[in-house]
Scaffold this motif. Structure first.
Motif, mmCIF file in Angstrom:
data_model
loop_
_atom_site.group_PDB
_atom_site.id
_atom_site.type_symbol
_atom_site.label_atom_id
_atom_site.label_comp_id
_atom_site.label_asym_id
_atom_site.label_seq_id
_atom_site.Cartn_x
_atom_site.Cartn_y
_atom_site.Cartn_z
ATOM 1 N N CYS A 110 44.075 -20.406 33.058
ATOM 2 C CA CYS A 110 43.869 -19.585 31.865
ATOM 3 C C CYS A 110 44.061 -18.093 32.185
ATOM 4 O O CYS A 110 44.656 -17.344 31.411
ATOM 5 N N GLY A 111 43.545 -17.695 33.337
ATOM 6 C CA GLY A 111 43.700 -16.306 33.758
ATOM 7 C C GLY A 111 45.161 -15.964 33.976
ATOM 8 O O GLY A 111 45.631 -14.895 33.563
ATOM 9 N N PHE A 112 45.905 -16.865 34.602
ATOM 10 C CA PHE A 112 47.334 -16.636 34.840
ATOM 11 C C PHE A 112 48.075 -16.535 33.511
ATOM 12 O O PHE A 112 48.930 -15.663 33.317
ATOM 13 N N LEU A 113 47.691 -17.430 32.597
ATOM 14 C CA LEU A 113 48.336 -17.428 31.273
ATOM 15 C C LEU A 113 48.060 -16.116 30.545
ATOM 16 O O LEU A 113 48.956 -15.544 29.911
ATOM 17 N N ALA A 114 46.821 -15.651 30.671
ATOM 18 C CA ALA A 114 46.435 -14.405 29.995
ATOM 19 C C ALA A 114 47.246 -13.228 30.540
ATOM 20 O O ALA A 114 47.782 -12.425 29.774
ATOM 21 N N PRO A 133 44.481 -21.030 25.653
ATOM 22 C CA PRO A 133 45.650 -21.892 25.878
ATOM 23 C C PRO A 133 46.172 -22.516 24.593
ATOM 24 O O PRO A 133 47.381 -22.700 24.441
ATOM 25 N N GLN A 134 45.245 -22.797 23.679
ATOM 26 C CA GLN A 134 45.664 -23.409 22.418
ATOM 27 C C GLN A 134 46.536 -22.427 21.618
ATOM 28 O O GLN A 134 47.584 -22.798 21.104
ATOM 29 N N VAL A 135 46.079 -21.171 21.577
ATOM 30 C CA VAL A 135 46.816 -20.150 20.833
ATOM 31 C C VAL A 135 48.157 -19.854 21.478
ATOM 32 O O VAL A 135 49.167 -19.639 20.806
ATOM 33 N N LEU A 136 48.165 -19.898 22.829
ATOM 34 C CA LEU A 136 49.400 -19.558 23.553
ATOM 35 C C LEU A 136 50.297 -20.774 23.773
ATOM 36 O O LEU A 136 51.271 -20.711 24.530
ATOM 37 N N GLY A 137 49.952 -21.894 23.178
ATOM 38 C CA GLY A 137 50.814 -23.081 23.252
ATOM 39 C C GLY A 137 50.785 -23.771 24.593
ATOM 40 O O GLY A 137 51.854 -24.143 25.108
ATOM 41 N N ALA A 138 49.621 -23.923 25.178
ATOM 42 C CA ALA A 138 49.487 -24.650 26.456
ATOM 43 C C ALA A 138 48.469 -25.774 26.267
ATOM 44 O O ALA A 138 47.314 -25.666 26.684
ATOM 45 N N PRO A 139 48.873 -26.875 25.592
ATOM 46 C CA PRO A 139 47.906 -27.928 25.268
ATOM 47 C C PRO A 139 47.310 -28.598 26.502
ATOM 48 O O PRO A 139 46.151 -29.023 26.485
ATOM 49 N N TRP A 140 48.095 -28.721 27.600
ATOM 50 C CA TRP A 140 47.559 -29.371 28.804
ATOM 51 C C TRP A 140 46.441 -28.548 29.429
ATOM 52 O O TRP A 140 45.437 -29.093 29.912
ATOM 53 N N LEU A 141 46.623 -27.241 29.401
ATOM 54 C CA LEU A 141 45.572 -26.365 29.938
ATOM 55 C C LEU A 141 44.332 -26.418 29.055
ATOM 56 O O LEU A 141 43.195 -26.393 29.546
ATOM 57 N N ALA A 182 36.728 -16.714 17.876
ATOM 58 C CA ALA A 182 35.929 -17.732 18.581
ATOM 59 C C ALA A 182 34.869 -17.022 19.405
ATOM 60 O O ALA A 182 35.023 -15.840 19.752
ATOM 61 N N PRO A 183 33.763 -17.723 19.688
ATOM 62 C CA PRO A 183 32.754 -17.108 20.569
ATOM 63 C C PRO A 183 33.369 -16.819 21.942
ATOM 64 O O PRO A 183 34.316 -17.512 22.368
ATOM 65 N N LEU A 184 32.803 -15.833 22.622
ATOM 66 C CA LEU A 184 33.383 -15.429 23.914
ATOM 67 C C LEU A 184 33.426 -16.584 24.914
ATOM 68 O O LEU A 184 34.375 -16.717 25.686
ATOM 69 N N GLN A 185 32.393 -17.462 24.906
ATOM 70 C CA GLN A 185 32.355 -18.549 25.898
ATOM 71 C C GLN A 185 33.432 -19.609 25.637
ATOM 72 O O GLN A 185 33.649 -20.483 26.465
ATOM 73 N N HIS A 186 34.110 -19.502 24.470
ATOM 74 C CA HIS A 186 35.170 -20.462 24.158
ATOM 75 C C HIS A 186 36.565 -19.904 24.389
ATOM 76 O O HIS A 186 37.556 -20.583 24.107
ATOM 77 N N TYR A 187 36.643 -18.697 24.906
ATOM 78 C CA TYR A 187 37.971 -18.084 25.115
ATOM 79 C C TYR A 187 38.837 -18.942 26.040
ATOM 80 O O TYR A 187 40.030 -19.032 25.859
ATOM 81 N N PHE A 212 37.970 -11.073 33.511
ATOM 82 C CA PHE A 212 38.402 -9.893 32.747
ATOM 83 C C PHE A 212 39.752 -10.113 32.053
ATOM 84 O O PHE A 212 39.890 -9.784 30.867
ATOM 85 N N PRO A 213 40.752 -10.652 32.748
ATOM 86 C CA PRO A 213 42.018 -10.920 32.042
ATOM 87 C C PRO A 213 41.840 -11.834 30.828
ATOM 88 O O PRO A 213 42.416 -11.578 29.770
ATOM 89 N N ILE A 214 41.003 -12.879 30.962
ATOM 90 C CA ILE A 214 40.810 -13.796 29.828
ATOM 91 C C ILE A 214 40.104 -13.070 28.683
ATOM 92 O O ILE A 214 40.492 -13.178 27.511
ATOM 93 N N LEU A 215 39.083 -12.290 29.035
ATOM 94 C CA LEU A 215 38.334 -11.550 28.004
ATOM 95 C C LEU A 215 39.251 -10.581 27.256
ATOM 96 O O LEU A 215 39.264 -10.533 26.021
ATOM 97 N N TRP A 216 40.019 -9.835 28.015
ATOM 98 C CA TRP A 216 40.873 -8.818 27.387
ATOM 99 C C TRP A 216 42.026 -9.458 26.614
ATOM 100 O O TRP A 216 42.449 -8.940 25.579
ATOM 101 N N ALA A 217 42.525 -10.599 27.124
ATOM 102 C CA ALA A 217 43.583 -11.294 26.378
ATOM 103 C C ALA A 217 43.031 -11.749 25.030
ATOM 104 O O ALA A 217 43.713 -11.638 23.993
ATOM 105 N N GLY A 218 41.805 -12.250 25.029
ATOM 106 C CA GLY A 218 41.181 -12.674 23.769
ATOM 107 C C GLY A 218 40.989 -11.520 22.814
ATOM 108 O O GLY A 218 41.213 -11.642 21.612
#
Lengths: 56, 967
Positions: free
Chosen positions: B190-194, B296-304, B286-291, B273-279
């Motif tokens: 997720c961090g890499f994706l962000a 991945p869902q928003v960025l089109g990565a269903p497997w992730l 969505a709540p922060l704990q669901h980022y 931090f990358p995940i938080l800022w990407a969100g």
């Protein structure tokens, strides 16, 4: 008996090193990686220390 | 999200039980389970979602402080010598099953166990609810209850299938370590994706953080200290973490490297931090704990997305399972074990196992109910609420390790005040709308939002009340003793008191009446195996060690309080005084000494030095207490007696094999402080002499009064030396006297002899010639004696020594003896090779053999053989044995046969100088004479001449006295 050296180190960290680190953390620049750098250094120091103590 | 959830649930359920089943698979090598990385992964896998998915919320709320809080959770491992190591050490030594068990051991009140257990169970509910809530919010409002129920049911199924003590050792590390691995993969992905998909690279991310002002926004430290205070100690207090720590008793290597847990946590929080800022950049709804799930869902990565869901379910279920199992154990020990009611009609292990499972399932149901009625859905709020409750045990832990003055009244009073503030300030506001209180004109906000205030208030109030109440109330003697025993670096001094019971069979029979015959047999067998003690070992020390081991084993099942009660009934102490158990203390120091630090470590070094000195003293040392129990038995004494220290120490002095048992017991009972040269007759080694002395520790001494330290010194060689020196001195005196006498007598005798010869030649009277002949014979006899005396006193020079074959001297002696036709007809058998060569004087050595063979012949019967044999006892010496089959030498005269003028022959048949002469000659040749009688089968005498086989060493040696007589 308390491990005095470790207790002294804890006091040093709390009173001297932590404020210095906070100052460095809050200075301008790329801030988000700095906590990780400090954390990594602490882990490395622990690794070195424990290797010297023979617990590795 | 709704479409992925069923698939994620199915994958999770299959994978979860597959991992649990695989963990039980016996073919997985032990080295894998014992690896420190498994411990680290397992430890974090049981810590809950706040450290992984909830970390986004923590950092979003508290900035860098949130990260510091998460790091502080692993700080316990970095500063392990301060808290973790002492706690582990105490827990392992006493087999404390749980944290409340440790506290009840320290504070000596059953109320402590129940209070702590209740607090842990209640404070764990918000944390469990946090796990269930994070999953619930994935579904639309109102549909989450079935999902919570399903996860609870899966947890319950795991507990029923794998929650038994025999299975939990591998199943729990299995699921929790896989949970951590999956979560690390999900967070990293997720961090890499962000970074790559949202910002386009790390440089762009940094530029965005500067331009958006987030780089400064995260620099918030107002809650840093509160978070450190909260997260640092809870790493040990949380029941699931304590449970994993306890499991580490089965993983000897696992807990040593303290840097792995922080490193894994660092890796887990790196993408936060990358995940938080990407969100934030994508303005996710969505709540922060669901980022981690939404990104991945928003960025089109269903497997992730699927991986993140499965990982979250693993972490949630892992915490629920481990906490339920841990609390099940605590609840059974605190509330269900009744030491006054015997378990003899039940299978103890099965009884405990069932009740633990029921307690765990009940707690799970309670957690589900709590999550269902609780309004808050924030992982951070719920977890922090639970942690504040648990941290109320911190003063008790600090008191255990560092403050022996705090007593159980103070601890319970502080706990009551702190817990009340926690309940009022943070827990109940989740359910009830209470008006905020006013204090000194300030309005105190209630609820998790104001948690730093309530954390500090409750903790400070707890600590202050504990200190004040302890200062104004008394501590019992027992509580004081245990308070000092639990202190850091303070090795508990084991106490010794005589036991009323004296055999393993009796112990097993008594234990069976409390825990049932099968359980008693199992426990006794396990304890004997661990201690390597036999069933027939009745030594007091062995029985005391068995008591301690049984105490240790049962404590892990029944808890400290119940076990102590049962053991006091099974193996009660006698009426004797309680004293320090030196033997147990010594064995404890030997095994645990390396764990000491500071002054204690230095003192331990000093102890080792003194012990080594005592052990290796060339004097036998033993220490005996007032009951006759042996406390110390050094190596020299073990060598003297043939009894090793492992057998002697801990046993009674009278149990030592004879003859030593009787001798030492008599000496200890004797008022005399020394026995100068006590003869000890060994059945195998013959007689030896020992100088025995003792020191009795004064009765008024506060330390070890009544102990006796007995010293034994082998003086056999010294006594022999003294006798040899006396003998040599006598010979020297006689030699001087003989020389004078021979000189004075020689001249007149020569005159008498000449006159007698003249009379024979000149006298015509037969009577006169006959009388002159008698005179002549008598003068010849006098001359012979004079010559012998001269030989005895003669000081030969080394020039006469040369290499000679021993056989040559023996043969010459035999030829001379065979000239005496009137002597007994014995058979001389020379079994010496021609090449046996020594440095010596042929005439003198011939004289030696003449004397010895003549004596042997006199002692033998007609036809008896006399053997002259040779052997090399070592490369430096050659031994010549002259053996006869005569009647032997009586023991009472054996020590005197070498004295000058000592003879058993009739007057006129011997001068008593033969053996003295042999001794004198052998001494000149640097040899020794040893007489062994009886030689074999109660008859005969064997004289052994020991020569130096080295050609270069000849001449008199005053240090070698050369005389030995053996029975």
């Amino acid at each position: 008996m308390l491990n005095h050296r470790l207790a002294a180190l804890l006091v040093l960290i709390t009173c001297v090193i932590l404020p210095m680190l906070f100052y460095w953390l809050t200075s301008p620049g790329i801030t988000w990686v700095r906590p990780y750098i400090i954390w990594g250094m602490v882990i490395f120091a622990t690794w070195l220390w424990q290797r010297r103590r023979g617990t590795l | 999200m709704n479409t992925a959830l069923p698939a994620a649930l199915a994958i999770f359920a299959i994978l979860f039980f597959a991992v649990a089943a695989l963990s039980q698979w016996r073919r997985i090598p032990c080295s894998l389970w014992e690896h420190p990385a498994i411990f680290a992964l397992s430890y974090l896998g049981a810590s809950g979602v706040i450290f992984f998915f909830g970390a986004i919320e923590m950092v979003g709320r508290y900035g860098v402080s949130g990260l510091i809080g998460l790091a502080a959770f692993t700080g316990l491992f970095i500063f392990s010598p301060l808290f973790l190591d002492p706690m582990r050490w105490i827990s392992r030594n006493h087999a404390f099953a749980t944290l409340p068990d440790l506290l009840v051991y320290r504070f000596r009140s059953p109320l402590v166990t129940r209070t702590c257990c209740a607090l842990l169970a209640v404070a764990s509910l918000p944390i469990a609810a946090a796990q269930l809530k994070i999953v619930t919010t994935l579904l639309p409002a109102g549909d989450g209850l079935w999902l919570m129920a399903l996860i609870t049911a899966i947890s319950a199924a795991f507990i029923l299938l794998y929650g038994k003590p025999s299975k939990v050792v591998t199943s729990v590390p299995g699921i929790t370590s896989v949970a951590t691995l999956l979560t690390l993969a999900a967070l990293s992905g997720c961090g890499f994706l962000a970074v790559s998909a949202v910002f386009g690279g790390v440089a762009e991310l940094n530029a965005w953080s500067q331009s958006s002002g987030q780089a400064q926004v995260i620099l918030r430290f107002e809650t840093a200290y509160a978070l450190i205070l909260l997260f640092f100690p809870t790493a040990f207090i949380l029941p699931q973490q304590g449970f994993i720590q306890n499991l580490s008793n089965w993983w000897p290597r696992s807990t040593s490297p303290g840097w792995i847990v922080p490193l894994v946590m660092l890796l887990a929080t790196l993408p936060v931090f990358p995940i938080l800022w990407a969100g934030l950049e994508l303005t996710l709804d969505a709540p922060l704990q669901h980022y981690v799930l939404v990104l991945p869902q928003v960025l089109g990565a269903p497997w992730l997305h699927l991986l993140s869901l499965v990982a979250m379910l693993f972490i949630v279920t892992g915490l629920l399972c481990v906490t339920a199992i841990a609390l099940g154990k605590v609840i059974v020990i605190a509330f269900l074990i009744n030491a006054d009611k015997p378990f003899c009609n039940t299978d103890l292990d099965r009884w405990i196992e069932r009740r633990r499972l029921v307690a765990a399932l009940l707690w799970l149901a309670l957690a589900l109910a709590y999550a269902a009625v609780n309004g808050s859905s924030s992982v951070t709020d719920l977890t922090i609420t639970g942690m504040i409750g648990m941290i109320q045990l911190l003063p008790g832990i600090i008191a255990t390790l560092y403050v022996p003055r705090i007593n159980y009244k103070g601890f319970l009073a502080g706990l009551a005040v702190g817990s009340s503030l926690w309940l009022y300030g943070t827990l109940t506001p989740n359910f009830f709308n209470t008006a905020p209180p006013h204090l000194f004109g300030m309005t105190l906000a209630l609820g998790p939002e104001n948690w730093p205030f309530w954390l500090l208030e409750s903790l400070v109030a707890n600590l202050l009340v504990a200190l004040l109440v302890s200062l104004f109330t008394d501590m019992s003697k027992e509580e004081k003793q245990y308070a000092f025993q639990c202190m850091v670096d303070n090795l508990p001094t084991p106490q010794r008191q005589s036991l009323e019971i004296s055999s393993v069979e009796d112990i097993q029979a008594r234990l069976a009446s409390w825990v049932g015959a099968p359980a008693a047999a199992r426990e006794i067998s396990a304890a004997l195996g661990t201690l390597s003690i036999g069933v027939d070992d009745h030594r007091p020390l062995a029985l005391r060690m068995l008591r301690d081991q049984l105490n240790y084993q049962l404590s892990a099942k029944l808890g400290t309080v119940a076990t102590e009660k049962i053991m006091n009934k099974v193996m009660p102490f006698g009426a004797g005084a309680v004293v320090d158990d030196i033997s147990l203390l010594e064995s404890q120091l030997a095994s645990e000494g390396s764990a000491l630090s500071g002054l204690a470590a230095e003192l331990n070094k000093l102890r080792l030095y003194h012990k080594q000195t005592l052990e290796n003293l060339p004097v036998g040392v033993c220490s005996i207490d007032s009951d006759g129990e042996i406390m110390l038995w050094n190596l020299t004494l073990a060598k003297y007696t043939g009894v090793p220290a492992a057998v002697a120490e801990g046993g009674n002095i009278s149990d030592i094999p004879e003859p030593w048992g009787t001798i030492l017991a008599r000496f200890c009972a004797d008022p005399a402080i020394s026995w100068p040269a006590h003869e000890v007759d060994h059945p195998s080694q013959g007689a030896s002499w020992y100088h025995m002395s003792k020191y009795r520790v004064d009765e008024s001494s506060p330390v070890y009064s009544g102990y006796q330290i007995v010293l034994l010194e082998d003086v056999t060689e010294r006594l022999k030396l003294v006798r040899e020196l006396g003998h040599a001195e006598r010979l020297t005196s006689v030699g001087r006297l003989a020389a004078g006498v021979a000189h004075e007598i020689g001249n007149p005798v020569t005159g008498i002899s000449c006159l007698a010869q003249d009379m024979i030649a000149e006298s015509q009277e037969e009577e006169t010639r006959k009388n002159a002949g008698i005179i002549l014979n008598l003068t010849e006899r006098i001359s012979l004696i004079v010559r012998t005396l001269m030989d005895f006193s003669r000081s030969d020079s080394q020039e006469s020594l040369r290499s000679i074959a021993i056989k040559e001297a023996v043969d010459s002696a035999i030829q001379l003896l065979e000239l005496d036709k009137g002597a007994k007809a014995v058979e001389f058998r020379t079994l010496i090779a021609q090449d046996v060569v020594v440095q010596g004087d042929l005439n003198q050595l011939t004289q030696v053999f003449v004397n010895l063979l003549s004596n042997a012949r006199d002692a033998s019967q007609n036809g008896d053989p006399i053997d002259v044999t040779c052997e090399y006892p070592d490369p430096r010496h050659v031994a010549i044995h002259i053996s006869d089959r005569g009647s032997g030498i009586p023991q009472e005269i054996l020590g005197r046969v070498m004295d000058p003028f000592f003879t058993t022959k009739y007057p006129g048949q011997g001068t008593g100088l033969g053996l003295s002469l042999v001794y004198s000659i052998m001494r000149f040749h640097r040899g020794t004479v040893t007489i062994t009688s009886p030689a074999q089968h109660g008859r005969g005498t064997r004289v052994t001449l020991l020569f130096d086989a080295r050609k270069s060493t000849v001449g008199p040696d005053n240090s070698d006295t050369g005389l030995q007589a053996e029975k």
